[in-house]
Design a protein around this motif. Structure first.
Motif, mmCIF file in Angstrom:
data_model
loop_
_atom_site.group_PDB
_atom_site.id
_atom_site.type_symbol
_atom_site.label_atom_id
_atom_site.label_comp_id
_atom_site.label_asym_id
_atom_site.label_seq_id
_atom_site.Cartn_x
_atom_site.Cartn_y
_atom_site.Cartn_z
ATOM 1 N N VAL A 1 1.892 2.374 4.491
ATOM 2 C CA VAL A 1 2.803 2.512 5.647
ATOM 3 C C VAL A 1 3.147 1.162 6.285
ATOM 4 O O VAL A 1 4.330 0.912 6.574
ATOM 5 C CB VAL A 1 2.232 3.495 6.691
ATOM 6 C CG1 VAL A 1 3.207 3.642 7.854
ATOM 7 C CG2 VAL A 1 1.972 4.860 6.057
ATOM 8 N N PRO A 2 2.186 0.249 6.532
ATOM 9 C CA PRO A 2 2.581 -1.058 7.068
ATOM 10 C C PRO A 2 3.571 -1.795 6.165
ATOM 11 O O PRO A 2 4.488 -2.464 6.659
ATOM 12 C CB PRO A 2 1.253 -1.819 7.165
ATOM 13 C CG PRO A 2 0.222 -0.754 7.299
ATOM 14 C CD PRO A 2 0.714 0.379 6.449
ATOM 15 N N SER A 54 -2.263 12.050 8.181
ATOM 16 C CA SER A 54 -1.531 11.220 9.150
ATOM 17 C C SER A 54 -0.731 10.144 8.434
ATOM 18 O O SER A 54 0.432 9.876 8.783
ATOM 19 C CB SER A 54 -2.516 10.569 10.130
ATOM 20 O OG SER A 54 -3.248 11.546 10.840
ATOM 21 N N GLY A 55 -1.337 9.534 7.409
ATOM 22 C CA GLY A 55 -0.631 8.508 6.644
ATOM 23 C C GLY A 55 0.560 9.065 5.890
ATOM 24 O O GLY A 55 1.611 8.416 5.794
ATOM 25 N N MET A 81 -5.757 3.233 2.147
ATOM 26 C CA MET A 81 -4.679 2.708 1.311
ATOM 27 C C MET A 81 -3.341 3.336 1.685
ATOM 28 O O MET A 81 -2.293 2.684 1.641
ATOM 29 C CB MET A 81 -5.008 2.979 -0.163
ATOM 30 C CG MET A 81 -4.034 2.323 -1.134
ATOM 31 S SD MET A 81 -3.963 0.540 -0.892
ATOM 32 C CE MET A 81 -2.206 0.244 -1.039
ATOM 33 N N VAL A 82 -3.373 4.601 2.092
ATOM 34 C CA VAL A 82 -2.131 5.268 2.514
ATOM 35 C C VAL A 82 -1.743 4.830 3.922
ATOM 36 O O VAL A 82 -0.672 4.255 4.138
ATOM 37 C CB VAL A 82 -2.285 6.807 2.458
ATOM 38 C CG1 VAL A 82 -0.999 7.486 2.935
ATOM 39 C CG2 VAL A 82 -2.639 7.269 1.058
ATOM 40 N N ALA A 119 -6.752 -3.032 11.185
ATOM 41 C CA ALA A 119 -6.342 -4.057 12.155
ATOM 42 C C ALA A 119 -4.975 -4.614 11.775
ATOM 43 O O ALA A 119 -4.105 -4.814 12.640
ATOM 44 C CB ALA A 119 -7.383 -5.173 12.222
ATOM 45 N N ASN A 120 -4.762 -4.866 10.489
ATOM 46 C CA ASN A 120 -3.445 -5.320 10.043
ATOM 47 C C ASN A 120 -2.392 -4.263 10.328
ATOM 48 O O ASN A 120 -1.282 -4.584 10.769
ATOM 49 C CB ASN A 120 -3.481 -5.625 8.545
ATOM 50 C CG ASN A 120 -2.097 -5.858 7.982
ATOM 51 O OD1 ASN A 120 -1.427 -6.829 8.302
ATOM 52 N ND2 ASN A 120 -1.640 -4.935 7.139
ATOM 53 N N ALA A 121 -2.730 -2.988 10.082
ATOM 54 C CA ALA A 121 -1.772 -1.904 10.321
ATOM 55 C C ALA A 121 -1.362 -1.851 11.790
ATOM 56 O O ALA A 121 -0.175 -1.690 12.108
ATOM 57 C CB ALA A 121 -2.372 -0.571 9.883
#
Length: 245
Positions: free
Chosen positions: A75-76, A16-17, A69-70, A143-145
């Motif tokens: 991504v973010p 998905s990442g 990490m991906v 959560a950050n993503a």
């Protein structure tokens, strides 16, 4: 055979990442956000499956962080790069063009990758930290993503002039980068959504949080996502204060 199920779910998070990375590179941020959300879902499911099947392993721990990490690190950072690129130009530019002329405006979008650096540092610490078993210390990378992917979704799907002006402001975006990078690595205890039992006693803050999330998503749509992350931090701080009193 069942012991491999959590790791397979983690690998679906990696996939998905990877897909989200391609869409983010081509500035198709709605699709990138969709696959980040799918990856975060797999991240939740792999932990749930490991607990249900009692299929814990050192390999699973390392694989989980590599997947994060991906999906929740790279991504973010790419999405924030694109948002900053848009905020420092006249609008959505061609995805294969980086208008770099050496000026501050052309350098600024790369600051989005501070989120990726902070995510890498947090995930490395998490893998060697024995304190983060039933709770988190610092904002989890998923959560950050979710916070970051909500920004283009708000911009593209909700007609709110105030929020649109904020997201178009490069210094607001830099503020998000710096605050979220700090939160991911701050020594702030935050509750997790890992349920050991399904009863209300002992899970009060989790059930209250989930109920408020549902109300927020139904009433505010994408605007609820950043609010939910802020609420998560605030409820954790309240819970910490109550335990100390």
């Amino acid at each position: 055979m069942t012991k491999h199920i959590p790791n397979f779910l983690t690998l679906l998070n990696v996939l998905s990442g990877c897909i989200a990375t391609v869409f983010a590179a081509y500035n198709q941020l709605e699709y990138a956000a969709l696959f980040v959300f799918v990856g975060v879902l797999f991240d939740f499911l792999d932990g749930f499956a490991a607990r249900m099947l009692k299929a814990y392993s050192e390999l699973g721990l390392q694989l989980d962080s590599l997947a994060d990490m991906v999906t929740s690190g790279l991504v973010p950072g790419m999405i924030m790069f694109q948002l900053l690129r848009m905020a420092t130009s006249e609008g959505w530019t061609e995805p294969h063009l980086v208008n770099f002329d050496g000026s501050l405006g052309s350098w600024l979008p790369f600051a989005g990758f501070i989120l990726t650096m902070a995510s890498a540092y947090r995930l490395a610490k998490f893998n060697i930290d024995t304190e983060q078993t039933d709770s988190f210390i610092g904002l989890p990378t998923p959560a950050n993503a979710l916070f970051v992917i909500a920004l283009p979704l708000i911009l593209l799907n909700q007609n709110n002039e105030v929020l649109s002006a904020m997201i178009h402001n490069p210094w607001f975006l830099i503020g998000v980068v710096l605050v979220n990078s700090w939160l991911m690595n701050a020594r702030i205890p935050l509750f997790s959504l890992k349920f050991k039992t399904w009863g209300f006693a002992g899970n009060e803050i989790r059930y209250i949080f989930l109920a408020l999330c549902l109300v927020g998503l139904l009433t505010m749509k994408f605007m609820a996502i950043p609010a939910i992350i802020v609420l998560y931090v605030l409820l954790s701080l309240v819970g910490n204060a109550m335990r100390k009193s």
